[in-house]
Every structure is written in structure tokens, then in C-alpha cells.
Design a protein around this motif. Structure first.
Motif, PDB file in Angstrom:
ATOM      1  N   ILE A  98       0.839  -1.203   0.000  1.00  0.00           N
ATOM      2  CA  ILE A  98       0.000   0.000   0.000  1.00  0.00           C
ATOM      3  C   ILE A  98       0.874   1.254   0.000  1.00  0.00           C
ATOM      4  CG2 ILE A  98      -1.689   1.317   1.339  1.00  0.00           C
ATOM      5  CD1 ILE A  98      -2.833  -1.355   2.306  1.00  0.00           C
ATOM      6  N   LEU A  99       1.914   1.255   0.834  1.00  0.00           N
ATOM      7  CA  LEU A  99       2.829   2.389   0.836  1.00  0.00           C
ATOM      8  C   LEU A  99       3.497   2.550  -0.530  1.00  0.00           C
ATOM      9  CD1 LEU A  99       4.537   1.929   4.327  1.00  0.00           C
ATOM     10  CD2 LEU A  99       2.932   3.732   3.675  1.00  0.00           C
ATOM     11  N   GLY A 119      10.384   5.509  -6.081  1.00  0.00           N
ATOM     12  CA  GLY A 119       9.564   5.940  -4.952  1.00  0.00           C
ATOM     13  C   GLY A 119       8.797   4.783  -4.325  1.00  0.00           C
ATOM     14  N   ALA A 120       8.306   3.873  -5.158  1.00  0.00           N
ATOM     15  CA  ALA A 120       7.601   2.694  -4.635  1.00  0.00           C
ATOM     16  C   ALA A 120       8.544   1.833  -3.799  1.00  0.00           C
ATOM     17  CB  ALA A 120       7.021   1.888  -5.793  1.00  0.00           C
ATOM     18  N   ILE A 121       9.756   1.618  -4.311  1.00  0.00           N
ATOM     19  CA  ILE A 121      10.739   0.824  -3.566  1.00  0.00           C
ATOM     20  C   ILE A 121      11.099   1.512  -2.257  1.00  0.00           C
ATOM     21  CG2 ILE A 121      13.085  -0.104  -3.621  1.00  0.00           C
ATOM     22  CD1 ILE A 121      12.771  -0.353  -6.667  1.00  0.00           C
ATOM     23  N   GLY A 276       7.015  -3.047  -1.906  1.00  0.00           N
ATOM     24  CA  GLY A 276       6.663  -1.724  -2.394  1.00  0.00           C
ATOM     25  C   GLY A 276       6.686  -1.635  -3.901  1.00  0.00           C
ATOM     26  N   LEU A 277       7.657  -2.306  -4.530  1.00  0.00           N
ATOM     27  CA  LEU A 277       7.694  -2.346  -5.992  1.00  0.00           C
ATOM     28  C   LEU A 277       6.462  -3.054  -6.549  1.00  0.00           C
ATOM     29  CD1 LEU A 277       9.218  -1.771  -8.615  1.00  0.00           C
ATOM     30  CD2 LEU A 277      10.468  -3.922  -8.284  1.00  0.00           C
ATOM     31  N   GLY A 278       5.973  -4.078  -5.820  1.00  0.00           N
ATOM     32  CA  GLY A 278       4.722  -4.718  -6.235  1.00  0.00           C
ATOM     33  C   GLY A 278       3.562  -3.749  -6.208  1.00  0.00           C
TER      34      GLY A 278
END
Length: 431
Positions: A98-99, A119-121, A276-278
Motif C-alpha cells: 500500500i505504501l 519511490g515505490a521501492i 513496495g515495488l509490487g
């Protein structure tokens, strides 16, 4: 005095002494075994397609959709694998995903698509650092910390979305910039013509290849690379050996000079980055925007895929592919495809039951009889019906979560065209 050397017989047959197809299959090296099983599976699918007429069973569209739907699940499961191989249970994968969805949307909308992936990572790694701090440093129960992180991730992402995406009410972001996609035009068109020929096995091979060369997101390629890279690091490097030792026997690792806390902390942070990459994949590839609730429980499904794969990247990829394929078939309205699978399933049960009856001296007679009776019932279901009820096709874990999924521009997750033809504990260690 003279010493006598007594040579004893081995307790059981070695791999080379085994007979039958199971012994031959077990003697193959890992990648060769995978190739053999994949080839047998493709032959079974091709036979099922030809007999039943369910052409969407392994069409390039269905396989491309399955690949796209499996990618975020594989990333979440891979994150869980890194953490649990180091001895930290990571139930907080959902919160880290989610983050990652918010991080991808915020950085992509402000700094570009590649910054969105970073940013996702980064946001997932922040969630992983919080989990590592709680469990590794302060000794909080892993399950309690993971559940708390899921709630914290959901609340933090909602708050940050309201503060950063004001024009849309905070529930979703504006459209995000696109990431590159890979298409080999000439090869894709040629493989499409072969696929439309519906030739036994040839068309099926063409559909698999076409799914890999048509509108393939670079992030999907990155996911495959991360699976291979993770396998190599964890099982083929000294770093991976020390990391696994921290999970299997931290006391023994510490006596050998390994900084157990450091390795656990690093593994959990990597776990969060992958999860986070997911989430970033869902925001940037699957739906092209951030939306509340778009993870749809895929962090938990990734955890299930990891356990399904026995805490190994290859098995994890197979589990994620299974979930992705079932979701793709559901999205494409594949009641006829599920119905077609009843035929090979009944044949398998019949052969298994006959084999068990043949081994009746070893107490397998009852098992064999039950298998034969179930096989007859499944075949009767296949013969007396023409389509599988859609209410039952939605029973898979990911199918009910697909409302948050928006088909990518590749069309991989879109319903099939109307003109398409339809017819009737702990891990064991090892490499």
C-alpha cells in the motif's frame, strides 16, 4: 591389531537405482526438470484445447494477462521470501505494498515514471525498516508487528493521498506517466497468424511466445530478473549463506562471527522494497493511477504463493503464475475454459486411481477406488454441462479483488474479443 573396514549397503535405493518415470524425473537437474514439466503441461493444454474447443485456454491474450496479474503477487511473495529466509515472519507485506502504491504515484506524477518505481521501492523499504526495527531491535512479536504495519500502511497512504492529491479528493491520483513496453512487431504479427491456425501444439507454442513479445511491460521483465537475481544471491553467494544461517540457526551463525541483527535488518528492508515495488506495479502498470484499496489483499496472496513454493523463487513464481492465470481467466469470462479443465482433471484422477488400485498390496486400494469414483463424477460433470458457472469461477482468492484492476493499455487483462472462438512450517534448505 589390524583394523577391519566393514562396507554396509545403503539404506535405500539411490537416485540412479530408482526405476520408473518418477525416478527418471527425480534424477534430472532443476532447470531440466522444469523444462520437462513445462513441456508436458503445454502438451496437456494443447490436447485439451483441441478436444474441447476452448481456444482461450492458452491464448496469447490470456497468457499475457496472467503474466501481468502474477507480477505484483510474485514481488510480494519474493519480499516475504527474503524476510523469512532470514528468520523474520513478514505479515506486513500488504501494508508495504500500500505504501508502494502511494510512493509510485507521488514520485511518478512529480518526477517521472522511473522515479515512480524508485519511490515505490523507497516507501516499501520504509515500511520494511519499521518492521525490522520492531522485530529485530525491540523483539516485538512478528505477527503483531506485521498486522500493525498493515493498519499503519493503510492509514498513512490514505492521509498522504489526501494531502498530495487534493484535486481528486484524495481517493485517487491523476493519471500517471507511462512506462515503456516491449513489442517486436514483425515477430508478434507472424506468431499471431500461427496462433490463429489452431494447429496442435504449434499454435500453443506460438501463443506463449507471442505473449512474451507483445506489449510486455519493462517492469514485468524486471520482476523475472529479480526472481533470478534473488535465487543467485540467496543460494549462490556467501552473503546469502550467512543470511540463511541467520534464519536457520542464529546462535550458530553468531558463534561464527556473523552479525545476525545486521543481516536480519537488511533482509527485512529488502523485503519491504520488493513489496513496495509490487504496489508500484499496481499503480503504474496495472491501472496507471493510485486508488485506495487497489492492492486488494495481494500482499497476503503473495505470502500464500511463497508458502506454496516452499520458500523458493521457482516455486514462488509457479504459485504466483497459478493465481495470476486463475484471475486472468475470471476477468476474461472464461467459464468454458474452466469447464475444459474438468476433462484432464478427470483423466488424471482416473490414472491415479488405477495406479493406486494396482498397488493394492501396499494398502492403496481404498484411495484408488475413491479416486476412480471422483474421476467418474468429474467426467460426468464435463459431459453433461457446457460451461462452468461464473459464480464458482470467482472463488479463487484474487478474483474477488479484481474490481481495483484496470486493464493496461496492452489489453492483456481485458476481456477476450467477442469474435474469439469458444467451445464446450519452515522451509527446507537447498538450491
Amino acid at each position: 591389531m589390524s583394523a577391519q573396514i566393514v562396507q554396509t549397503e545403503p539404506a535405500g535405493p539411490s537416485v540412479d537405482q530408482r526405476t520408473g518415470w518418477t525416478g527418471w524425473l527425480g534424477s534430472l537437474v532443476g532447470w531440466r526438470r522444469l523444462v520437462v514439466l513445462a513441456s508436458l503441461g503445454l502438451v496437456v493444454l494443447s490436447l485439451t484445447r483441441v478436444i474441447t474447443g476452448a481456444n482461450d485456454i492458452d491464448s496469447s491474450g490470456a497468457l499475457a494477462a496472467a503474466l501481468a496479474l502474477a507480477a505484483p503477487i510474485a514481488l510480494a511473495g519474493l519480499g516475504g521470501l527474503w524476510s523469512e529466509r532470514a528468520g523474520v515472519v513478514n505479515i506486513g507485506l500488504e501494508g508495504m505494498m500500500i505504501l508502494g502504491t502511494w510512493g509510485a504515484a507521488f514520485f511518478a506524477s512529480n518526477y517521472g515514471p522511473w522515479a515512480g518505481l524508485l519511490g515505490a521501492i523507497l516507501m516499501g523499504a520504509v515500511g520494511g525498516a519499521v518492521h525490522a526495527l520492531a522485530t529485530v531491535v525491540f523483539g516485538v512479536d512478528h505477527i503483531i508487528s506485521g498486522v500493525a504495519l498493515n493498519l499503519l500502511g493503510l492509514g498513512a497512504a490514505s492521509y498522504l493521498a489526501v494531502r498530495t492529491f487534493e484535486g481528486t479528493g484524495g481517493t485517487q491520483s491523476p493519471s500517471l506517466p507511462e512506462l515503456p513496453r516491449i513489442t517486436i512487431s514483425g515477430l508478434s504479427d507472424w506468431l499471431g497468424e500461427i496462433e490463429q491456425g489452431r494447429t496442435f501444439l504449434v499454435a500453443d507454442v506460438a501463443s506463449v511466445l507471442r505473449a512474451l513479445v507483445t506489449n510486455l511491460s519493462v517492469v514485468t521483465v524486471l520482476v523475472v530478473g529479480l526472481l533470478v537475481l534473488s535465487w543467485w544471491i540467496i543460494w549462490r553467494t556467501s552473503f546469502g549463506l550467512r543470511l540463511r544461517s541467520c534464519g536457520e540457526s542464529p546462535t550458530a551463525a553468531e558463534t561464527l562471527g556473523v552479525n545476525v541483527y545486521r543481516y536480519k535488518f537488511i533482509a527485512v528492508v529488502i523485503s519491504g522494497g520488493l513489496a513496495g515495488l509490487g504496489g508500484g506495479f499496481l499503480a503504474m502498470v496495472a491501472s496507471n493511477l493510485y486508488r485506495e484499496g487497489q492492492t486488494g489483499g495481494r500482499g497476503y496472496i503473495g505470502l500464500a504463493a511463497m508458502i506454496f513454493g516452499n520458500w523458493r523463487p521457482g516455486g514462488l513464481a509457479a504459485g504466483a503464475g497459478l493465481f495470476g492465470y486463475s484471475d486472468a481467466i475470471y476477468l476474461r469470462g472464461g467459464g468454458d475454459v474452466i469447464h475444459a479443465f474438468l476433462l484432464p482433471f478427470s483423466v488424471f484422477l482416473l490414472l491415479w486411481g488405477a495406479w493406486a488400485l494396482w498397488r493394492r498390496r501396499q494398502g492403496k486400494r481404498v484411495v484408488g477406488l475413491v479416486s476412480v469414483l471422483i474421476a467418474i463424477g468429474v467426467f460426468a460433470w464435463f459431459a453433461l454441462t457446457s460451461i462452468f458457472p461464473r459464480e464458482l469461477t470467482g472463488m479463487t482468492p484474487t478474483s474477488r479483488r479484481s474490481s481495483s484492476w484496470r486493464s493496461p493499455r496492452s489489453g492483456s487483462a481485458c476481456p477476450r474479443p467477442t469474435g474469439s472462438s469458444t467451445g464446450r512450517g519452515r522451509p527446507r534448505d537447498g538450491g
